[in-house]
Structures are given as C-alpha cells and as structure tokens.
Design a protein around this motif. Sequence first.
Motif, PDB file in Angstrom:
ATOM      1  N   TYR A  82      43.682  29.529 -40.056  1.00  0.00           N
ATOM      2  CA  TYR A  82      43.895  29.235 -41.335  1.00  0.00           C
ATOM      3  C   TYR A  82      44.174  30.555 -42.086  1.00  0.00           C
ATOM      4  CZ  TYR A  82      41.722  24.902 -40.413  1.00  0.00           C
ATOM      5  OH  TYR A  82      41.672  23.687 -40.107  1.00  0.00           O
ATOM      6  N   LEU A 176      47.345  21.951 -51.899  1.00  0.00           N
ATOM      7  CA  LEU A 176      46.590  23.020 -52.415  1.00  0.00           C
ATOM      8  C   LEU A 176      46.205  22.402 -53.997  1.00  0.00           C
ATOM      9  CD1 LEU A 176      45.634  25.910 -51.611  1.00  0.00           C
ATOM     10  CD2 LEU A 176      47.716  26.484 -52.808  1.00  0.00           C
ATOM     11  N   ARG A 180      42.633  22.820 -55.684  1.00  0.00           N
ATOM     12  CA  ARG A 180      42.263  23.925 -56.626  1.00  0.00           C
ATOM     13  C   ARG A 180      41.510  22.953 -57.787  1.00  0.00           C
ATOM     14  NH1 ARG A 180      46.983  25.030 -58.100  1.00  0.00           N
ATOM     15  NH2 ARG A 180      47.229  27.296 -57.301  1.00  0.00           N
ATOM     16  N   LEU A 211      47.091  21.966 -44.320  1.00  0.00           N
ATOM     17  CA  LEU A 211      46.256  22.725 -44.874  1.00  0.00           C
ATOM     18  C   LEU A 211      44.736  22.288 -44.851  1.00  0.00           C
ATOM     19  CD1 LEU A 211      46.188  25.004 -47.109  1.00  0.00           C
ATOM     20  CD2 LEU A 211      46.133  23.118 -48.526  1.00  0.00           C
ATOM     21  N   ASP A 215      41.562  27.425 -45.647  1.00  0.00           N
ATOM     22  CA  ASP A 215      42.657  28.034 -45.869  1.00  0.00           C
ATOM     23  C   ASP A 215      42.759  28.056 -47.629  1.00  0.00           C
ATOM     24  OD1 ASP A 215      45.255  28.663 -45.840  1.00  0.00           O
ATOM     25  OD2 ASP A 215      45.803  27.095 -44.384  1.00  0.00           O
ATOM     26  N   ALA A 216      42.684  26.822 -47.956  1.00  0.00           N
ATOM     27  CA  ALA A 216      42.752  26.542 -49.594  1.00  0.00           C
ATOM     28  C   ALA A 216      42.096  27.615 -50.179  1.00  0.00           C
ATOM     29  CB  ALA A 216      42.624  25.148 -49.857  1.00  0.00           C
ATOM     30  N   TRP A 218      40.691  30.153 -49.186  1.00  0.00           N
ATOM     31  CA  TRP A 218      40.966  31.747 -49.185  1.00  0.00           C
ATOM     32  C   TRP A 218      42.434  32.169 -50.146  1.00  0.00           C
ATOM     33  CZ3 TRP A 218      38.385  35.360 -46.751  1.00  0.00           C
ATOM     34  CH2 TRP A 218      39.127  36.700 -46.619  1.00  0.00           C
ATOM     35  N   ARG A 219      43.018  30.990 -50.004  1.00  0.00           N
ATOM     36  CA  ARG A 219      44.467  31.394 -51.070  1.00  0.00           C
ATOM     37  C   ARG A 219      44.010  31.216 -52.288  1.00  0.00           C
ATOM     38  NH1 ARG A 219      49.186  27.734 -48.331  1.00  0.00           N
ATOM     39  NH2 ARG A 219      48.692  27.983 -46.329  1.00  0.00           N
ATOM     40  N   ARG A 223      36.747  33.582 -51.633  1.00  0.00           N
ATOM     41  CA  ARG A 223      36.432  34.292 -50.298  1.00  0.00           C
ATOM     42  C   ARG A 223      35.295  34.481 -49.809  1.00  0.00           C
ATOM     43  NH1 ARG A 223      42.012  38.019 -50.109  1.00  0.00           N
ATOM     44  NH2 ARG A 223      43.221  36.365 -50.600  1.00  0.00           N
TER      45      ARG A 223
END
Length: 388
Positions: A82, A176, A180, A211, A215-216, A218-219, A223
């Motif tokens: 990821y 993503l 969100r 995805l 991963d999502a 983090w992006r 975090r």
Amino acid sequence: MNPRLGKLQVYPFERLRVLLAGVEPNPALRPIDLSIGEPKHPTPTLLKDALSGSLDGLAVYPRTAGIAELREAIARWASRRYALESLDPEAQVLPVNGSREALFSFAQSLIDGSVAGARVVCPNPFYQIYEGAALLAGAVPVFLNDGMPFSAIDWAGVQLVYTCSPGNPTGRVMPLDQWRELFELSNRHGFAIASDECYSEIYCDEAAPPLGALDAAWRLGRRDFRRLVVFSSLSKRSNAPGMRSGFVAGDAALLKSYLLYRTYHGSAMSQSVQRASIAAWNDEAHVRENRRLYAAKYAAVLPLIQRPLATERPAGGFYLWVRTPIDDGEFARELHRQYNVLVLPGSYLAREAHGVNPGRNHVRLALVASVEECTEAAGRIMRFAKAL
Ligand SMILES: Cc1ncc(COP(=O)(O)O)c(C=O)c1O
C-alpha cells in the motif's frame, strides 16, 4: 441463553441445503460446486514446508500479540503493498486466526451495546458475519444497498461501518472518493470503520491492484489511520483457508483495546502457524501464480455467459455475480436438478432494505474449481438459461 442468539439469521449454506432437500441432481452429469468460496488451488509448498519445519511451536502457549517477526513481516508486506511510509508493527498490527473471527470479535470489543440505538452499517449484499457480529454485540444492523450513496443512511447511533472491498459477492472495489466521503462521515459521527479486504490479492490487472483502506487513508493524509481497522487474510491470497491466518492493522488506540479483548477471548495464533505465515507474507511469486490461474478462468468463462444472463468482470475477488431472468432460488434449484451445478442464490447473501433485496435475481458463482470444471459449468449454466 443469550437472547441475542435468537436474532441470528439462518446461514446461506443452510438455506441452500433446505432449498435443495429432496431434489435429485441429474445423475448423468458429474457434480460441479460453485457455491462456496473455498480456494481450491494447491497450498504452496513453501507454506507447508514452513509449517512442518516449525512444529516446535506446538510446545508453547503463544502470546495474543504474536511474535515480533510476524508483526514485522506483516507491517513490511502492508507497507510494500500500500506504499505506506510507516506502519508500526508493535502498535498498529495484530495477527488473527483468519479474518472471519476478527471481523466478528472486533465488533464485540468495539460496540457499546448499552447505548440505545447502537447501529452497525453493513453493505448489502454482504458477508454474513457482519450482521451476526452486530446483533451479538447488541447493535442493530443497517444496510447500505449496492450502488446506494452514503447519504441514504441515517448516521445517528452508528458505531461501526463494515466495508468489503473487493466485495463479496460483487467484486467491486471502493474508489478513493468513496473513502474520502466515508472518512469525513467518520470524523463527523465518530464511528469506526472495519475494512474487510480478504480478497485484496485476487485481481485481474497486475498493474492495478485494488486500492486498500490503509492506502486510501495514507493518501488522504490520515497517517494515524484513526478509527480505521483493516482485516486481511492468507486464506484466499495463499490458498490456505485451513491455516486460519490473517491480520488486522490500523488505528493503534482501537487495536490496544482489541488486544485486551482478545487476551481474554483466548484467540492467540499457534507459533507454528505464525512461522508459516511469515513465509507466506514474505513471498509474492505464489500469489502472482494464483492470480494467473484465476485470470485464466475469467478469460475462459466470461465469454460464455451471455443473454439471458448478464455479468461483468469483477475488479477483484474470484466470484461472478450473475443476473438471472427468474427467481434466484428457483434458478439455483433447477440448475442443480437438471445440470448438477451448485450456485448460491443472491438473495441469501442480502437482506430486504430500502424496499428491495439487492441480491434478488442474482446468483453467485465461485470460480474456485479448475478451469475445465468452471468452463464445463458455464456451458451447462448457459444451456439451462437459454431454455428458460
Ligand atoms: C468477504 C469475506 N470476508 C472474510 C472472509 C473470511 O475469510 P478467512 O476467515 O478465511 O480469512 C470471507 C470468507 O469467505 C469472505 O468472503
């Protein structure tokens, strides 16, 4: 007895058994079972060797948190997969005995069932464990039908949201933008997210792995993975459903409470299985080979499935979610009787919500048998469907 047990629904495979009771399948055709999502590709030798080479582990009581080497191997795997720059193996990773028990037990540790109106959001159709976990934890399951926007849900009282991406049975992957939106809703309403990613390593395009929620997050700059826990497994990835090995990863605060719960629950993973799991998470070659076998089956089967049926190549997982021109239960029963092929009626995997059962007039085919058997089954299914 715990009165909540009475709220549990009959499991889909038991419903299938009842549906087929007394039905004589065509004896001229050998049986083909596409109803259960149990991987049938061989368990890799590297896993078996690692397991048989670690039998000393049977002599010790394992710790619930697992050995550091396993948590580190998992953290390295998840960081590679990821593109995470950090995942703390001490605080953000826990081994579990397959994702099923974890998806269930996480709800028991998280949900405050003493709060009136505690609710858990489940996708619909869905993996049945989410609903049972919610009910036994004292919450009410609320369903988000496939394709519905998050705005269809009244978020008051929601403590936990299950997501399943790639989805069982649809194979859909959450993009993503959807993550969100879900993270923003979690910020606003305070619920936790349990992201079931047990099919994450079964996908068709080597260049575009699905995805994941870590991963999502983090992006999107989350975090610390706050209020997010991901559930992953070796069962499908490494063809080892009998090993009962998976992990959870994410929010350190949630995992701390969950670890406390698990200590009492008594769900530590055998050290022998932990050693074999390290070997599995450290190797990708067998996983690529596994994907190649599934891709060959989709390539063989998909062109055969035509009108009056309809389906599409899923983004992930090993199912085909097929629209049927007649009631799905009747379709499954008659297909079994006339052509000796077992499939799972879609309505058994879903609940009536928002006025519909979104699994109705669908069947789920698990492409777990060999390519020859899957192709033979698809041919029989089409002969059956064309005669409807
Ligand atoms: C969507 C989904 N999640 C989780 C599981 C549980 O898998 P395991 O407990 O083997 O990791 C399954 C099993 O079929 C599944 O379909």
